[in-house]
Design a protein around this motif. Structure first.
Motif, short mmCIF file in Angstrom:
data_model
loop_
_atom_site.label_atom_id
_atom_site.label_comp_id
_atom_site.label_asym_id
_atom_site.label_seq_id
_atom_site.Cartn_x
_atom_site.Cartn_y
_atom_site.Cartn_z
N ASN A 35 43.91 37.75 0.56
CA ASN A 35 42.74 38.15 1.21
C ASN A 35 42.62 39.63 1.55
O ASN A 35 43.53 39.90 2.36
N ALA B 42 41.00 41.58 3.17
CA ALA B 42 40.79 41.90 4.77
C ALA B 42 42.24 41.99 5.37
O ALA B 42 42.34 42.49 6.50
N TYR B 43 43.12 41.20 4.85
CA TYR B 43 44.51 41.28 5.45
C TYR B 43 45.50 42.32 4.98
O TYR B 43 46.11 42.13 3.79
N ASP B 44 45.47 43.47 5.49
CA ASP B 44 46.00 44.74 4.89
C ASP B 44 47.74 44.91 5.62
O ASP B 44 48.10 45.78 5.40
N TYR B 45 48.05 44.03 6.74
CA TYR B 45 49.18 44.07 7.28
C TYR B 45 49.59 45.69 7.69
O TYR B 45 50.63 46.15 7.24
N SER C 136 48.16 42.16 11.08
CA SER C 136 47.79 41.21 9.86
C SER C 136 46.30 41.94 9.34
O SER C 136 46.27 41.89 8.13
N HIS C 137 45.32 42.08 10.54
CA HIS C 137 44.11 42.79 10.03
C HIS C 137 43.58 43.48 11.42
O HIS C 137 44.08 43.27 12.44
N TYR C 138 42.40 44.30 10.85
CA TYR C 138 42.08 44.88 12.01
C TYR C 138 41.51 43.80 13.25
O TYR C 138 40.79 42.90 12.97
N SER D 287 43.28 42.17 15.10
CA SER D 287 44.50 41.06 15.07
C SER D 287 45.65 41.44 16.21
O SER D 287 45.87 42.66 16.54
#
Length: 180
Positions: free
Chosen positions: A139, A141-144, A157-159, A161
């Motif tokens: 995904n 959106a999950y840029d870590y 994990s994403h904006y 979180s």
């Protein structure tokens, strides 16, 4: 299975192969004792004995294949007082202990050189952020995103979180992003 007393747990097989969606190193209860999220699936483990010799001692089961086959190096498992696995890799011995801190969404994974030789331990943690009943796929959106201060990583994990903190001793962090 090791629990933290507030709804979180760590669970796997003795050989470390996660064969169920309910296996992982950190199942955190974000609203104790409910709202369980898997934050760390596992850690891939290997040792470098010489310049070009890297030996993997973790185990994964995929459809039709087991890779790597780290269970070949497993020599013993003790359940008490804490889950402890011993791996024998040539002349090297690695002890791995896993436990959770009571009343905290914290899993500790400790590695100890109990052999006579020296080696470089390489660890590749698998981060995720999913409901413990579901599975997760790539995904974007999950840029870590992470911030590092000395030996502590603060990982989102994403904006928006909630952050996950990873602390390590005697080592260095090298970023290596990939989806599995």
């Amino acid at each position: 299975l090791f629990t933290n007393g507030i709804g979180g747990y760590a669970s796997s097989t003795i050989i470390g192969a996660n064969t169920r969606r309910y296996h992982g190193l950190l199942f955190a209860s974000l609203n104790p004792p409910t709202q369980r999220q898997v934050l760390v699936s596992k850690i891939e483990e290997s040792i470098a004995i010489q310049r070009n010799t890297n030996i993997e001692f973790s185990t994964n089961q995929y459809p039709g294949v087991v890779q790597p086959k780290g269970y070949h190096y497993l020599t013993s498992f003790e359940r008490l007082p804490l889950p402890r696995t011993i791996f024998q890799i040539g002349d090297q011995q690695v002890a791995k202990t896993v436990f959770m801190v009571q009343d905290s969404n914290t899993t500790v994974v400790e590695y100890e050189n109990i052999g006579q030789g020296t080696y470089q331990l390489n660890l590749l943690p698998f981060f995720v952020n999913r409901d413990y009943h579901s599975l997760f796929f790539e995904n974007r959106a999950y840029d870590y995103y992470y911030e590092q201060q000395h030996n502590v990583l603060k990982i989102h994990s994403h904006y928006g979180s909630m952050p996950l903190y990873m602390k390590y001793y005697k080592g260095e962090f090298q970023e290596n992003r990939a989806w599995f």
